[in-house]
Design a protein around this motif. Structure first.
Motif, mmCIF file in Angstrom:
data_model
loop_
_atom_site.group_PDB
_atom_site.id
_atom_site.type_symbol
_atom_site.label_atom_id
_atom_site.label_comp_id
_atom_site.label_asym_id
_atom_site.label_seq_id
_atom_site.Cartn_x
_atom_site.Cartn_y
_atom_site.Cartn_z
ATOM 1 N N LEU A 9 0.833 -1.206 0.000
ATOM 2 C CA LEU A 9 0.000 0.000 0.000
ATOM 3 C C LEU A 9 0.869 1.258 0.000
ATOM 4 O O LEU A 9 0.572 2.234 -0.710
ATOM 5 N N GLY A 10 1.946 1.238 0.775
ATOM 6 C CA GLY A 10 2.838 2.390 0.814
ATOM 7 C C GLY A 10 3.513 2.644 -0.520
ATOM 8 O O GLY A 10 3.653 3.802 -0.948
ATOM 9 N N GLU A 11 3.914 1.576 -1.200
ATOM 10 C CA GLU A 11 4.574 1.722 -2.492
ATOM 11 C C GLU A 11 3.615 2.274 -3.547
ATOM 12 O O GLU A 11 3.991 3.124 -4.366
ATOM 13 N N GLN A 12 2.364 1.816 -3.523
ATOM 14 C CA GLN A 12 1.396 2.328 -4.500
ATOM 15 C C GLN A 12 1.107 3.811 -4.236
ATOM 16 O O GLN A 12 0.954 4.600 -5.184
ATOM 17 N N ALA A 13 1.054 4.189 -2.962
ATOM 18 C CA ALA A 13 0.844 5.601 -2.627
ATOM 19 C C ALA A 13 2.038 6.437 -3.074
ATOM 20 O O ALA A 13 1.873 7.550 -3.605
ATOM 21 N N ARG A 14 3.240 5.911 -2.879
ATOM 22 C CA ARG A 14 4.444 6.642 -3.289
ATOM 23 C C ARG A 14 4.465 6.872 -4.797
ATOM 24 O O ARG A 14 4.893 7.935 -5.277
ATOM 25 N N PRO A 81 -8.910 -11.092 5.423
ATOM 26 C CA PRO A 81 -8.670 -11.630 4.071
ATOM 27 C C PRO A 81 -9.109 -13.075 3.907
ATOM 28 O O PRO A 81 -9.305 -13.539 2.778
ATOM 29 N N GLN A 82 -9.283 -13.797 5.023
ATOM 30 C CA GLN A 82 -9.684 -15.203 4.933
ATOM 31 C C GLN A 82 -11.074 -15.374 4.330
ATOM 32 O O GLN A 82 -11.453 -16.489 3.955
ATOM 33 N N ARG A 83 -11.821 -14.286 4.228
ATOM 34 C CA ARG A 83 -13.138 -14.357 3.583
ATOM 35 C C ARG A 83 -13.020 -14.538 2.075
ATOM 36 O O ARG A 83 -14.004 -14.837 1.408
ATOM 37 N N ASN A 84 -11.820 -14.343 1.539
ATOM 38 C CA ASN A 84 -11.602 -14.471 0.090
ATOM 39 C C ASN A 84 -12.580 -13.594 -0.680
ATOM 40 O O ASN A 84 -13.307 -14.053 -1.562
ATOM 41 N N TRP A 85 -12.565 -12.311 -0.345
ATOM 42 C CA TRP A 85 -13.522 -11.358 -0.913
ATOM 43 C C TRP A 85 -13.081 -10.782 -2.254
ATOM 44 O O TRP A 85 -13.840 -10.081 -2.914
ATOM 45 N N GLY A 86 -11.843 -11.068 -2.677
ATOM 46 C CA GLY A 86 -11.349 -10.517 -3.935
ATOM 47 C C GLY A 86 -9.899 -10.088 -3.789
ATOM 48 O O GLY A 86 -9.147 -10.666 -2.992
ATOM 49 N N TRP A 87 -9.511 -9.065 -4.524
ATOM 50 C CA TRP A 87 -8.121 -8.615 -4.470
ATOM 51 C C TRP A 87 -8.033 -7.133 -4.820
ATOM 52 O O TRP A 87 -9.023 -6.510 -5.205
ATOM 53 N N ILE A 88 -6.823 -6.574 -4.668
ATOM 54 C CA ILE A 88 -6.590 -5.148 -4.908
ATOM 55 C C ILE A 88 -5.592 -4.999 -6.048
ATOM 56 O O ILE A 88 -4.572 -5.694 -6.089
ATOM 57 N N GLY A 89 -5.892 -4.111 -6.957
ATOM 58 C CA GLY A 89 -4.951 -3.778 -8.013
ATOM 59 C C GLY A 89 -4.632 -2.297 -7.976
ATOM 60 O O GLY A 89 -5.284 -1.521 -7.273
ATOM 61 N N SER A 90 -3.625 -1.908 -8.720
ATOM 62 C CA SER A 90 -3.305 -0.491 -8.827
ATOM 63 C C SER A 90 -3.083 -0.141 -10.294
ATOM 64 O O SER A 90 -2.654 -0.979 -11.091
ATOM 65 N N GLY A 143 -3.164 -7.085 -17.778
ATOM 66 C CA GLY A 143 -3.519 -5.988 -18.668
ATOM 67 C C GLY A 143 -3.106 -4.629 -18.140
ATOM 68 O O GLY A 143 -1.932 -4.380 -17.861
ATOM 69 N N PRO A 144 -4.074 -3.705 -17.964
ATOM 70 C CA PRO A 144 -3.735 -2.334 -17.554
ATOM 71 C C PRO A 144 -3.421 -2.185 -16.067
ATOM 72 O O PRO A 144 -3.116 -1.081 -15.615
ATOM 73 N N ILE A 145 -3.482 -3.265 -15.323
ATOM 74 C CA ILE A 145 -3.176 -3.202 -13.891
ATOM 75 C C ILE A 145 -1.661 -3.237 -13.697
ATOM 76 O O ILE A 145 -0.973 -4.107 -14.229
ATOM 77 N N SER A 146 -1.153 -2.303 -12.930
ATOM 78 C CA SER A 146 0.297 -2.193 -12.727
ATOM 79 C C SER A 146 0.815 -3.150 -11.662
ATOM 80 O O SER A 146 1.948 -3.624 -11.738
ATOM 81 N N SER A 147 -0.001 -3.419 -10.654
ATOM 82 C CA SER A 147 0.417 -4.301 -9.569
ATOM 83 C C SER A 147 -0.831 -4.847 -8.891
ATOM 84 O O SER A 147 -1.892 -4.206 -8.909
ATOM 85 N N VAL A 148 -0.717 -6.041 -8.315
ATOM 86 C CA VAL A 148 -1.847 -6.638 -7.595
ATOM 87 C C VAL A 148 -1.386 -7.120 -6.227
ATOM 88 O O VAL A 148 -0.227 -7.514 -6.034
ATOM 89 N N LEU A 149 -2.316 -7.082 -5.290
ATOM 90 C CA LEU A 149 -2.107 -7.624 -3.950
ATOM 91 C C LEU A 149 -3.260 -8.569 -3.669
ATOM 92 O O LEU A 149 -4.424 -8.204 -3.859
ATOM 93 N N TYR A 150 -2.942 -9.780 -3.226
ATOM 94 C CA TYR A 150 -3.985 -10.788 -3.038
ATOM 95 C C TYR A 150 -3.607 -11.705 -1.881
ATOM 96 O O TYR A 150 -2.434 -11.884 -1.546
#
Length: 282
Positions: A9-14, A81-90, A143-150
């Motif tokens: 999260l810090g790297e994506q904000a930076r 995160p154990q709910r497996n609700w999805g993921w975050i991309g940037s 594709g257009p996503i630069s990074s993902v966190l899962y």
């Protein structure tokens, strides 16, 4: 929060990137509900509504631009995160239209004439795909996503896309070519069967839920499907749709006979539970 999560999260904000949530409506509880109530879903796409699968909108994945990463509802998701609700991309620049176009192009899996929906929004599916692909192939999936966190099993993981952009869908798609482990395959099958039940037999499932925990019932049926070697969609759907009824489920005719092959077993059950009932109704 974990170090991996905070660092990402810090790297994506930076890098001044925009965060995108890929949300799985089939997670329990549905993450869309709490985020919508918190005002997080203002810039969102309910993916299936833009496709021929609009009738399945209730179980559609969502793509959401996260405008306030400090939102309490979002932070609560990160804590669970154990709910497996999805993921975050940037993304370097917010572009939900391009992102929607990218995932719609990859949404349908067509194998030997059997069509199914690729559950890219499931973090377990994403983890499996990325883990079985070469890093040089990741841009074709992300594709257009630069990074993902899962979330993968018991930890946060990330993957950086060194060449983000729009790409045509390759044939064959590298994210589909590798076999899953037994547990991964069962997890994906479980989600697909659950989606099928909630789409085509929601009333019967609701009735069953009055006396049974549906997830436990489904695990029992999956054990039987494996024991009986019933692996085709036709076999699974016939079995599940009829065994939603407790009276039908208790019928001894379901039990395989000595020396009966899986095909003979299914054909007999088809005659008993489908053909005979259809004849009686006529």
């Amino acid at each position: 929060m974990s170090e991996a999560l905070n660092n990402w999260l810090g790297e994506q904000a930076r890098l001044n990137r925009v965060l995108i949530l890929a949300l799985d409506s089939l997670a329990e509880p549905n993450p869309v509900t709490s985020l919508y109530s918190a005002g997080v879903m203002q810039r969102s796409v309910q993916l299936y509504r833009r496709t021929e699968y609009a009738q399945f909108a209730a179980i559609s994945p969502w793509l959401t631009e996260l405008q306030n990463p400090g939102n309490d509802a979002f932070r609560r998701l990160l804590d669970d995160p154990q709910r497996n609700w999805g993921w975050i991309g940037s993304m370097d620049k917010a572009d939900l239209d391009s992102l929607t176009q990218h995932w719609i192009a990859r949404m349908v899996i067509d194998e030997d004439g059997e069509r199914s929906l690729f559950r890219f929004q499931d973090n377990r599916v994403l983890a499996r795909c990325l883990g079985n692909m070469k890093e040089t192939e990741w841009p074709l999936l992300l594709g257009p996503i630069s990074s993902v966190l899962y979330w993968d099993q018991d930890q946060w993981k990330s993957a950086d896309n060194s060449r983000s952009g729009m790409y045509p869908v390759p044939n064959p798609a590298p994210w589909l070519r590798t076999p899953e482990s037994g547990e991964q395959a069962r997890s994906i099958l479980r989600d697909n069967l659950k989606r099928w039940l909630l789409t085509y037999h929601v009333d019967a499932a609701a009735t069953l839920a009055e006396t049974r925990v549906v997830s436990e019932w489904l695990e029992e049926q999956m054990d039987l499907l494996e024991a009986w070697d019933w692996r085709t969609p036709e076999q699974r759907e016939m079995m599940l749709s009829h065994r939603l009824s407790p009276a039908c489920m208790a019928d001894v005719a379901w039990e395989p006979l000595p020396g009966e092959t899986s095909e003979q077993h299914f054909d007999r059950c088809q005659r008993v539970f489908v053909d005979q009932k259809a004849g009686s109704a006529a």
